[in-house]
Design an enzyme around this catalytic site. Structure first.
Site, PDB file in Angstrom:
ATOM      1  N   CYS A   1      -0.390   4.039   2.361  1.00 43.71           N
ATOM      2  CA  CYS A   1      -0.181   3.779   3.793  1.00 43.71           C
ATOM      3  C   CYS A   1       1.293   3.961   4.170  1.00 43.71           C
ATOM      4  O   CYS A   1       1.599   4.496   5.227  1.00 43.71           O
ATOM      5  CB  CYS A   1      -0.594   2.353   4.160  1.00 43.71           C
ATOM      6  SG  CYS A   1      -2.079   1.774   3.366  1.00 43.71           S
ATOM      7  N   ASP A   2       2.200   3.477   3.337  1.00 52.26           N
ATOM      8  CA  ASP A   2       3.601   3.353   3.753  1.00 52.26           C
ATOM      9  C   ASP A   2       4.589   4.252   3.007  1.00 52.26           C
ATOM     10  O   ASP A   2       5.760   4.328   3.398  1.00 52.26           O
ATOM     11  CB  ASP A   2       4.062   1.885   3.572  1.00 52.26           C
ATOM     12  CG  ASP A   2       3.219   0.938   4.408  1.00 52.26           C
ATOM     13  OD1 ASP A   2       2.757   1.363   5.478  1.00 52.26           O
ATOM     14  OD2 ASP A   2       3.014  -0.217   3.985  1.00 52.26           O
TER      15      ASP A   2
ATOM     16  N   CYS B   1       0.846  -1.204   0.000  1.00 52.19           N
ATOM     17  CA  CYS B   1       0.000   0.000   0.000  1.00 52.19           C
ATOM     18  C   CYS B   1       0.878   1.250   0.000  1.00 52.19           C
ATOM     19  O   CYS B   1       1.453   1.622   1.032  1.00 52.19           O
ATOM     20  CB  CYS B   1      -0.907  -0.030   1.233  1.00 52.19           C
ATOM     21  SG  CYS B   1      -1.922   1.441   1.364  1.00 52.19           S
TER      22      CYS B   1
END
Ligand code: NAP
Length: 296
Positions: free
Chosen positions: A133-134, A130
């Site tokens: 997200c990261d 992701c």
């Protein structure tokens, strides 16, 4: 007893909730986590009519607010069992068992692993599924993205804005992503496309330090130093729970044009469905259609 239980809170499920409520049906949406689905993890969306460019989470938040405002009930619970036959269908979660005349399956897809040794060990230590997200953990670092679809190209564009360098590794010499995305990626000076190549080794024990890439035509190998690997090699329909529902060999649920499955009162919409196009707009359209043909 609800008129309809919607399993899944992505754009398909949320839109079904809006349309079912406007048809004055009682609606329970079981989201199994925060609503929004995979779309909420998309960094930006430029092909949803009415928005020039919008973040995925922002778009799905608005759709959820619409559903809530029309009176849909939401529970952040994961369905662990279903009974789909008969007039009273049930969906069971760890918290309760819910009954409805109709069930709409809107469970989307789950991310596919790359399938290279050590992948699982390095998840959270450089390997990610992701970018939204990261991506932030890799600011000003070199990373690679693997895949050639819309997700990989969108991730590469997003990461190009954060990272010093993005290697986009694809096993063929042409992308399946939309031409508009491909053109945009190819203009980015810090994105380097590595065509006809597959990742064979993840280098690093405690953390990812690099990848070994093999050219699938020549067999030649090269090492690329990266701190992050973003895997974007597609996804698999989340349909295992619905054993009596007819699916393709790949697990996508087969429906007719009214989104009805082989079982009366059971519908499937969005990415979990056998569909020629997986987009937010088509997922929303599926939801609108299913909600219009619910059993009374
Ligand atoms: P996808 O379209 O299925 O693409 C998966 C990519 O990964 C393909 O390029 C495939 O290569 C490659 N791949 C598969 N297995 C691999 C492996 N083991 N090793 C290396 N490469 C591998 O998946 P997606 O990009 O996640 O998209 C899923 C759906 O969501 C699509 O329908 C897509 O259009 C949609 N989506 C749309 C948008 C948007 O419109 N903005 C954004 C994201 C997703 P090959 O090409 O060689 O098969």
């Amino acid at each position: 007893m609800y008129d309809v239980i919607i399993i899944g809170g992505g754009p398909a499920g949320l839109t079904a909730a809006i349309y079912a409520r406007r048809a004055e049906k009682s609606v329970l949406v079981l989201t199994g986590g925060a609503a929004g689905g995979a779309a909420a993890l998309t960094p930006f969306i430029e092909n949803f009519p009415s928005h020039l460019r919008i973040g995925g989470a922002e778009l799905t938040d608005v759709i959820k607010t619409q559903a809530v405002n029309f009176g849909a009930e939401f529970r952040d619970e994961t369905v662990t069992d279903v009974c789909l036959r008969g007039g009273e269908k049930t969906a069971t979660t760890a918290e309760d068992c819910y009954v409805a005349r109709n069930i709409i399956i809107a469970t989307g897809t789950k991310i596919r692993d790359l399938g290279v040794p050590n992948e699982e060990k390095l998840v959270g230590k450089g390997v990610s599924y992701c970018a939204v997200c990261d991506g932030n953990f890799f600011r000003r670092r070199a990373v690679c993205v693997v895949g050639g679809g819309n997700t990989a190209l969108t991730d590469a564009l997003y990461l190009a804005g954060l990272c010093s360098k993005v290697y986009l590794i694809h096993r063929r010499n042409e992308f399946r992503a939309s031409p508009a995305l491909v053109s945009e990626v190819l203009t980015k000076p810090n994105v380097e496309v590595v065509y006809n190549s597959k990742i064979t080794t993840l280098v690093g024990i405690e953390r990812l330090e690099g990848v070994t890439v093999q050219n699938v035509e020549t067999g030649a190998e090269q090492s690329i130093e990266v701190k992050g690997l973003f895997v974007a090699v597609g996804s698999v329909p989340n349909s295992e729970l619905f054993k009596s529902v007819e699916t393709t060999n790949g697990g996508a649920i087969i429906t007719n044009s009214q989104m009805q499955t082989n079982i009366p009162g059971i519908f499937a919409i969005g990415d979990v469905r056998d569909t020629p196009l997986r987009q937010i707009i088509t997922a929303c359209a599926d939801g609108a259609v299913a909600a219009t043909f619910l059993l009374k």
